[in-house]
Design a protein around this motif. Structure first.
Motif, short mmCIF file in Angstrom:
data_model
loop_
_atom_site.label_atom_id
_atom_site.label_comp_id
_atom_site.label_asym_id
_atom_site.label_seq_id
_atom_site.Cartn_x
_atom_site.Cartn_y
_atom_site.Cartn_z
N GLY A 1 0.84 -1.30 0.00
CA GLY A 1 -0.23 -0.15 -0.02
C GLY A 1 0.84 1.27 -0.03
N GLY A 2 2.07 1.28 -0.11
CA GLY A 2 2.96 2.21 -0.19
C GLY A 2 2.76 3.17 -1.24
N GLU A 3 3.24 4.43 -1.33
CA GLU A 3 3.10 5.31 -2.56
C GLU A 3 4.36 6.20 -2.67
N SER A 4 4.48 6.58 -3.69
CA SER A 4 5.72 7.70 -3.94
C SER A 4 7.08 7.14 -3.37
N ALA A 5 7.63 6.19 -3.45
CA ALA A 5 8.76 5.52 -2.93
C ALA A 5 9.88 6.27 -3.32
N VAL A 6 10.73 6.80 -2.21
CA VAL A 6 12.25 7.33 -2.77
C VAL A 6 13.10 6.38 -2.07
N VAL A 7 14.12 5.73 -2.98
CA VAL A 7 15.07 4.95 -2.55
C VAL A 7 16.20 5.71 -2.23
N LEU A 8 16.73 5.54 -0.86
CA LEU A 8 17.86 6.07 -0.36
C LEU A 8 19.08 5.30 -0.17
N PHE A 9 19.91 5.53 -1.09
CA PHE A 9 21.28 4.48 -1.21
C PHE A 9 22.12 5.24 -0.28
N HIS A 10 22.72 4.29 0.59
CA HIS A 10 23.81 4.60 1.79
C HIS A 10 24.70 3.71 1.93
N ASP A 11 25.80 4.11 2.64
CA ASP A 11 26.95 2.76 2.96
C ASP A 11 26.75 2.68 4.45
N GLY A 12 27.54 1.94 4.80
CA GLY A 12 27.40 1.20 6.23
C GLY A 12 28.13 2.33 7.23
N ASP A 13 29.42 2.83 6.95
CA ASP A 13 30.23 3.46 7.81
C ASP A 13 29.64 4.97 7.92
N HIS A 14 28.99 5.39 6.99
CA HIS A 14 28.57 7.03 7.11
C HIS A 14 27.18 7.21 7.09
N GLY A 15 26.33 6.48 6.22
CA GLY A 15 25.04 6.72 5.99
C GLY A 15 24.25 5.82 7.23
N GLU A 16 24.56 4.78 7.73
CA GLU A 16 23.85 3.85 8.65
C GLU A 16 23.87 5.01 10.08
N PRO A 17 25.04 5.17 10.61
CA PRO A 17 25.21 5.84 11.96
C PRO A 17 24.41 7.25 11.62
N LEU A 18 24.25 7.91 10.35
CA LEU A 18 23.66 9.26 10.11
C LEU A 18 22.10 8.87 10.28
N ILE A 19 21.43 7.80 9.77
CA ILE A 19 20.29 7.47 9.80
C ILE A 19 19.71 6.90 11.23
N ASP A 20 20.66 6.39 11.86
CA ASP A 20 20.45 6.11 13.48
C ASP A 20 20.46 7.40 14.18
N ALA A 21 21.37 8.19 13.94
CA ALA A 21 21.09 9.74 14.94
C ALA A 21 20.03 10.32 14.56
N LEU A 22 19.37 10.12 13.30
CA LEU A 22 18.27 11.01 12.82
C LEU A 22 17.10 10.25 13.48
N ALA A 23 16.91 8.94 13.84
CA ALA A 23 15.97 8.32 14.35
C ALA A 23 15.90 8.54 15.87
N ARG A 24 17.18 8.49 16.60
CA ARG A 24 17.29 8.54 17.97
C ARG A 24 17.11 10.13 18.44
N PHE A 25 17.42 11.13 17.80
CA PHE A 25 17.41 12.31 18.04
C PHE A 25 16.57 13.50 17.45
N GLY A 26 16.17 12.87 16.15
CA GLY A 26 15.34 14.09 15.23
C GLY A 26 14.15 13.32 14.85
#
Length: 663
Positions: A334-359
């Motif tokens: 049922g999802g719409e307007s999907a945007v795929v965010l390509f990221h790496d493990g060293d930089h992208g994963e910690p950034l996504i984690d910080a955004l989830a925990r503090f943003g």
């Protein structure tokens, strides 16, 4: 976090078990699932070590982990993240091929390169673990040691090459220390061109790095000698570089597909221009990629037009199968307007984690997909997002990337131009360079809304990179909201056609011989030049090779031409041998030769004019005619004798002295 069980159930066809404390009170649910022996995906990565420990008693049960908390559940949009959770769970179960490894071996033979006591002190601390040699470049005052546990020499490294376990150095100003040095270390007579080998290098010289992208060179450790903390870290790192080490073989390379050069004429240099470590070097008509030096940025695979270089972590078809499952499941849930965010493990994963925990967390329609390096992505992966029903692509990079990003920007620009022309939307392929989680969220929110196709593709990508690319773009055109046949592209694009000046072409087929992809071909039965646009990579070898200079390149993407059969660029009737009637050559080429020889060369003038007939014969009849004629080439008019300067002056003097002017 809220969990939309219904949405996950719509997207994931597998059996689903929900638990609130699977790692504690409800661990028996996990054990019972393991006992069944079917593949298990656990939507929790925080307690993965515990689950792996429990699963050791069930080695036959495949086990996969996926994070749906930081990537979706912890977000201000979490209530709408059910389709995303389903997509991430389904995509995680896609099997990835095993990783091929390269083995590096180090015996601990270390060279410490410096200019003062910092290098000597580091050597003292490492001498009990490594076989140390110290080279001091333009040494300052260094106090002689009471006991020489390791050699301290003078020299400046002129050239360095190699990797962990196999470094080779060329050293100038090389000199041995004087044993009688008293208050400061003195050195004997210096000479240039000394050579040395070692397993690892600790560079504390404070000068320029010995290697490009030096932080990515295995076995080369460098620190600013003025930064004590950096020196301490470097000493610790160097002490651990003894033994056998495995690194991934990032690139699979097929030299037969390489379009680098033909007959000493340079064509494609895209990978050579981008490799940050110098792992790629010319190797005849192809290039060579040293897997021991390669740092895995993937830029070569991203820009390689023929598929000679392809990324192996994972392969392009395996990555796109995961992408296919991700987008298909998201739409099914049922999802719409999907945007795929390509990221790496060293930089992208910690950034996504910080955004989830503090943003605010990721938007509900943003589907994160981890890759080894974002710079590995080429146009085929970006185009596949839209073919499979996505509405946007974001490529997350550091604000100061470790790798060269020109190839990634080029792939994004080419793909963005094509999808915009096909009606998916403008500005929907973005490279995001940031280290700030909140800015990441702001940039994702500001992305234009793309138009998702109503008829997404369902093809399963298989095979080599180039074949996957061709399939992807054909499917993209079929799925396009507003398809067009031709999309003009910027110079340097790996897609396009050749324009031929038909009048000037002699059908010599030099271009056919040079073409590395067989986009240009001949016809063994007729005088013909043919072109297959889907195979053309715009390497320029045909243009550079053409002796008549009648070929030019035109970068574009012509979907109609990609689906068309061979296109005939030029065709001529063959010339028929006047003796046996067999076809050979082309009429225009034979007539051109005749016009150049007739009445212009002694062999074909006057009574010899009939010899022009041999030009009109095939090779076999020509040999027979010449032999039967018993033609003697020595009957040619004698050339005037060669005159030296003295002969010329003597003749001029004789002419002056002869009143009759007979000379």
């Amino acid at each position: 976090m809220p969990l939309d069980v219904q949405a996950i159930g719509r997207g994931c066809a597998a059996n689903m078990t929900q638990a609130n404390q699977l790692c504690g009170l409800e661990l028996d649910k996990f054990k019972a699932a393991l006992a069944e022996g079917a593949q298990i995906t656990v939507a929790c990565t925080q307690e993965a070590p515990l689950f792996k420990e429990v699963a050791e008693d069930f080695p036959q049960t495949p086990l996969t982990f996926v994070n749906i908390r930081e990537t979706g559940g912890w977000s201000k949009d979490a209530a709408a993240a059910g389709p995303k959770a389903a997509a991430l769970i389904a995509a995680a179960s896609e099997e990835m091929p095993p990783i091929s490894l390269v083995t590096l071996e180090s015996g601990g033979v270390a060279l410490i390169y410096g200019c003062d006591d910092v290098a000597v002190d580091a050597a003292k601390r490492l001498a009990d673990r490594l076989d140390i040699t110290v080279i001091l470049t333009k040494p300052k005052d260094v106090t002689p040691r009471a006991v020489n546990e390791f050699p301290v020499l003078k020299g400046t490294i002129r050239n360095a090459r190699g990797y962990l376990g196999k470094f080779e150095l060329t050293i100038d100003d090389y000199a041995l220390p004087s044993p009688s040095s008293r208050s400061k270390l003195l050195f004997g007579t210096a000479h240039n061109g000394a050579t040395s080998t070692c397993d690892l290098i600790l560079d504390l010289s404070g000068g320029l790095p010995l290697f490009p992208a030096h932080e990515l060179r295995p076995g080369y450790v460098r620190a600013d000698p003025r930064d004590r903390a950096a020196v301490e870290r470097a000493i610790a790192d160097a002490s651990n570089l003894v033994g056998t080490f495995d690194k991934p073989r990032f690139i699979h390379f097929e030299d037969s597909l390489c379009a680098h050069s033909r007959s000493n004429i340079i064509g494609c240099t895209r990978c050579l221009d981008l490799c940050p470590t110098g792992a790629i070097t010319p190797n005849g008509d192809a290039v060579a990629i040293d897997p021991n030096v390669c740092a895995g940025c993937g830029s070569c695979a991203s820009v390689c037009p023929t598929g000679a270089a392809s990324y192996s972590l994972p392969s392009v078809d395996a990555l796109m199968r995961r992408l296919r499952t991700l987008l298909q499941t998201y739409r099914k849930a049922g999802g719409e307007s999907a945007v795929v965010l390509f990221h790496d493990g060293d930089h992208g994963e910690p950034l996504i984690d910080a955004l989830a925990r503090f943003g605010d967390g990721l938007p509900a329609n943003v589907l994160p997909l981890r890759v080894n390096e974002v710079t590995q992505l080429g146009p085929e992966a970006i185009a596949a997002v839209f073919a499979y029903g996505g509405a946007g692509v974001a490529l997350l990079m550091r604000s100061r990337p470790r790798h060269e990003t020109a190839g990634l920007h080029r792939a994004a620009q080419i793909s963005g131009t094509i999808v915009a022309a096909l009606g998916f939307g403008e500005g929907i392929v973005r490279v995001i360079e940031t280290d700030d989680p909140d800015r990441l969220r702001a940039l994702l929110d500001a992305m234009p809304a793309g138009i998702a196709t109503e008829t997404p593709a369902s093809f399963i990508p298989r095979g080599a990179k180039r074949s996957v690319l061709e399939t992807t773009f054909r499917e993209l055109h079929l799925a396009a909201p507003s398809p067009v046949d031709v999309v003009p592209l910027a110079p340097g694009a790996p897609f396009g056609t050749v324009q031929l000046n038909v009048e000037g072409c002699t059908l010599c087929h030099a271009c056919v011989t040079a073409c590395p992809t067989h986009a240009l071909s001949d016809n063994p039965d007729r005088a013909m030049l043919r072109f297959t646009e889907s195979l053309c990579v715009q390497c320029g070898l045909c243009e550079a090779t053409c002796p008549e200079d009648v070929i030019t390149l035109e970068p574009r993407f012509d979907f109609q031409a990609w689906n068309a059969p061979l296109r005939v660029l030029k065709e001529e009737e063959p010339f028929h041998c006047i003796a046996c009637g067999a076809p050979f050559g082309t009429r225009s080429s034979i007539e051109r030769v005749l016009s150049k020889l007739q009445d212009k060369h002694w062999m074909f003038q006057g009574a010899n004019a009939r010899r022009l007939d041999v030009i009109k014969m095939c090779a076999d009849c020509r040999v027979e005619a010449v032999v039967n004629e018993s033609f003697d080439p020595h009957t040619a008019p004698q050339r005037p004798p060669v005159m030296s300067t003295e002969d010329y002056l003597r003749a001029r003097e004789a002419k002056k002295n002869d009143p009759s002017g007979s000379h």
